[in-house]
Design a protein around this motif. Structure first.
Motif, PDB file in Angstrom:
ATOM      1  N   ALA A 376       0.830  -1.203   0.000  1.00  0.00           N
ATOM      2  CA  ALA A 376       0.000   0.000   0.000  1.00  0.00           C
ATOM      3  C   ALA A 376       0.868   1.257   0.000  1.00  0.00           C
ATOM      4  O   ALA A 376       0.600   2.218  -0.736  1.00  0.00           O
ATOM      5  N   MET A 377       1.915   1.272   0.807  1.00  0.00           N
ATOM      6  CA  MET A 377       2.779   2.443   0.854  1.00  0.00           C
ATOM      7  C   MET A 377       3.576   2.602  -0.442  1.00  0.00           C
ATOM      8  O   MET A 377       3.848   3.721  -0.883  1.00  0.00           O
ATOM      9  N   THR A 378       3.952   1.481  -1.072  1.00  0.00           N
ATOM     10  CA  THR A 378       4.629   1.560  -2.371  1.00  0.00           C
ATOM     11  C   THR A 378       3.724   2.214  -3.406  1.00  0.00           C
ATOM     12  O   THR A 378       4.152   3.076  -4.191  1.00  0.00           O
ATOM     13  N   ILE A 379       2.446   1.815  -3.403  1.00  0.00           N
ATOM     14  CA  ILE A 379       1.475   2.406  -4.333  1.00  0.00           C
ATOM     15  C   ILE A 379       1.283   3.891  -4.014  1.00  0.00           C
ATOM     16  O   ILE A 379       1.200   4.738  -4.928  1.00  0.00           O
ATOM     17  N   ALA A 380       1.217   4.231  -2.723  1.00  0.00           N
ATOM     18  CA  ALA A 380       1.047   5.641  -2.338  1.00  0.00           C
ATOM     19  C   ALA A 380       2.205   6.482  -2.847  1.00  0.00           C
ATOM     20  O   ALA A 380       2.007   7.592  -3.369  1.00  0.00           O
ATOM     21  N   ASN A 381       3.408   5.966  -2.720  1.00  0.00           N
ATOM     22  CA  ASN A 381       4.574   6.695  -3.211  1.00  0.00           C
ATOM     23  C   ASN A 381       4.536   6.849  -4.734  1.00  0.00           C
ATOM     24  O   ASN A 381       4.920   7.890  -5.275  1.00  0.00           O
ATOM     25  N   ASN A 382       4.033   5.824  -5.415  1.00  0.00           N
ATOM     26  CA  ASN A 382       3.897   5.893  -6.874  1.00  0.00           C
ATOM     27  C   ASN A 382       2.873   6.955  -7.264  1.00  0.00           C
ATOM     28  O   ASN A 382       3.097   7.749  -8.206  1.00  0.00           O
ATOM     29  N   ILE A 383       1.763   6.994  -6.543  1.00  0.00           N
ATOM     30  CA  ILE A 383       0.736   8.011  -6.798  1.00  0.00           C
ATOM     31  C   ILE A 383       1.325   9.405  -6.655  1.00  0.00           C
ATOM     32  O   ILE A 383       1.130  10.280  -7.515  1.00  0.00           O
ATOM     33  N   GLU A 384       2.073   9.630  -5.592  1.00  0.00           N
ATOM     34  CA  GLU A 384       2.615  10.953  -5.346  1.00  0.00           C
ATOM     35  C   GLU A 384       3.707  11.313  -6.342  1.00  0.00           C
ATOM     36  O   GLU A 384       3.853  12.490  -6.704  1.00  0.00           O
ATOM     37  N   SER A 385       4.449  10.313  -6.818  1.00  0.00           N
ATOM     38  CA  SER A 385       5.455  10.611  -7.827  1.00  0.00           C
ATOM     39  C   SER A 385       4.801  11.033  -9.148  1.00  0.00           C
ATOM     40  O   SER A 385       5.324  11.882  -9.883  1.00  0.00           O
ATOM     41  N   ILE A 386       3.638  10.455  -9.459  1.00  0.00           N
ATOM     42  CA  ILE A 386       2.891  10.865 -10.655  1.00  0.00           C
ATOM     43  C   ILE A 386       2.299  12.257 -10.455  1.00  0.00           C
ATOM     44  O   ILE A 386       2.416  13.131 -11.310  1.00  0.00           O
ATOM     45  N   TRP A 387       1.660  12.455  -9.301  1.00  0.00           N
ATOM     46  CA  TRP A 387       0.928  13.692  -9.073  1.00  0.00           C
ATOM     47  C   TRP A 387       1.858  14.896  -8.927  1.00  0.00           C
ATOM     48  O   TRP A 387       1.600  15.965  -9.474  1.00  0.00           O
ATOM     49  N   TYR A 388       2.941  14.737  -8.186  1.00  0.00           N
ATOM     50  CA  TYR A 388       3.812  15.870  -7.897  1.00  0.00           C
ATOM     51  C   TYR A 388       5.012  15.983  -8.817  1.00  0.00           C
ATOM     52  O   TYR A 388       5.915  16.787  -8.575  1.00  0.00           O
ATOM     53  N   SER A 389       5.042  15.184  -9.860  1.00  0.00           N
ATOM     54  CA  SER A 389       6.196  15.201 -10.752  1.00  0.00           C
ATOM     55  C   SER A 389       6.387  16.580 -11.388  1.00  0.00           C
ATOM     56  O   SER A 389       5.422  17.251 -11.745  1.00  0.00           O
TER      57      SER A 389
END
Length: 389
Positions: A376-389
């Motif tokens: 879950a935390m890996t997915i959260a980090n992926n989401i934030e890398s997409i959103w805040y890129s």
């Protein structure tokens, strides 16, 4: 068809829309701006500030019951409207001890519910015409606006006396008695916690209470970034938190949904941080992860409908807030499309016309078919890398 008035037209009211359709409930919203999120789902809108009690009196003529999307209300004015002809849920008396954070702390303390140590800042100082004497406080400390603070606004981590003076006084170093800012702050101890937790609970007109699973909330700069459901806590801690929720709601005789935010300290103690007398960011996961969302549950209880089943449909979910990081007019459609491709993802967009740093523009909930917090935390980090890129 039941007609429910909602004071406030932000994303919390917006997310009542699909639940209202399901329950055949009509929503009428009081909100100041035509582009506020909930205008799109309301059957009618009264365009007025949420603290405009005259507008609320007009709202009452169109509704069977009135509820709240936020707490930026004029409670004294609404108290005069709270007669047999104007039904507020939750009732005004239940909101009265909660809207001011100092009064809320005193209320919880009187109930015997553990809270951080707190005081009014002015009680810490001996004031003379030239000097200010510091007494009995340990830094770092937390300074909070007693009213109208949200999403980190009005909350400050204070590391020394000079910083505290600057926040409290308009003109530090001069006559403090004459320069004390009258916005009123609450000062409390800084809690070194192992987890921040939250629980959403609903109480019906008959006094029946249901609680959603306890969740872990992860904050950055006092703004919620992620919510993990369920929280990784013991059964005893979960019971303690749910008992606190029941005690608060029963004491206030609440009809509606409340959220309670808590600290789990390094020593294993549970302390209440804040109570939100409404639906809450920590419960957004319930839209996709539970049989009944917090928004449906709220409309159920204020409409005198039976409580819904709040159990999770799946073992684990993580909710990530999509926060503004720039000042720009954009709907970020490309990024939302990319986020929607994540397996198990549900993207919710609030339809706000402008982004600015820290503003909640939407959220994404990802559902997991097994309980795996590392994934879950890996997915959260992926989401934030997409959103805040």
């Amino acid at each position: 068809m039941k007609r429910i008035g909602v004071i406030g037209g932000g994303q919390l009211a917006l997310m009542m829309g699909s639940a209202a359709q399901k329950l055949s409930v009509e929503l009428i919203v009081q909100t100041p701006n035509p582009n506020d999120p909930a205008v799109s789902i309301a059957s009618n809108t009264i365009f007025a500030a949420v603290d405009d009690a005259t507008a609320t009196a007009e709202l009452a003529k169109q509704c069977d019951v009135i509820t709240f999307e936020n707490e930026f209300i004029d409670i004294q004015a609404l108290s005069k409207l709270a007669t047999d002809k104007v039904c507020f849920r939750p009732r005004i008396e239940a909101l009265s001890p909660l809207l001011d954070k100092y009064h809320q702390r005193c209320f919880l303390q009187d109930l015997g519910i553990p809270v951080p140590k707190f005081t009014l800042p002015e009680s810490l100082f001996a004031v003379s015409s030239q000097t200010i004497q510091y007494t009995k406080i340990t830094f770092p400390a937390v300074l909070k606006a007693r009213r109208h603070g949200y999403d980190g606004q009005g909350t400050f981590i204070i590391n020394d006396l000079t910083s505290l003076e600057k926040k409290l006084y308009q003109d530090p170093g001069k006559n403090h008695k004459n320069n004390l800012i009258e916005s009123h702050f609450l000062l409390e101890e800084f809690i070194p916690f192992q987890k921040e937790l939250a629980v959403v609970a609903a109480r019906s007109t008959s006094g029946e209470i249901s609680t959603f699973v306890v969740v872990e909330t992860q904050q950055e700069q006092q703004v919620c970034r992620r919510v993990i459901a369920p929280a990784d806590i013991s059964l005893q801690i979960e019971k303690t938190i749910k008992d606190i929720a029941c005690k608060v709601l029963d004491n206030l005789q609440v009809v509606g949904v409340f959220a309670i935010e808590l600290f789990l300290t390094n020593s294993g103690e549970v302390l209440v941080n804040e109570i939100a007398p409404r639906t809450h960011n920590s419960g957004h996961f319930s839209i996709d992860a539970c049989f009944t969302s917090q928004f449906e549950q709220h409309l159920r209880v204020v409409s005198d409908l039976p409580l819904g089943n709040v159990a999770m449909k799946i073992p684990c979910a993580i909710m990530v807030n999509l926060l503004g990081y720039e000042t720009l007019k954009s709907n970020y459609s490309d990024k939302r499309s990319e986020l929607a491709k994540i397996p198990g993802a549900h993207v919710h967009w609030y339809g706000k016309s402008e982004s600015r740093p820290g503003r909640k523009l939407g959220h994404i909930t990802v559902l997991f078919d097994k309980l795996n917090r590392d994934e879950a935390m890996t997915i959260a980090n992926n989401i934030e890398s997409i959103w805040y890129s």
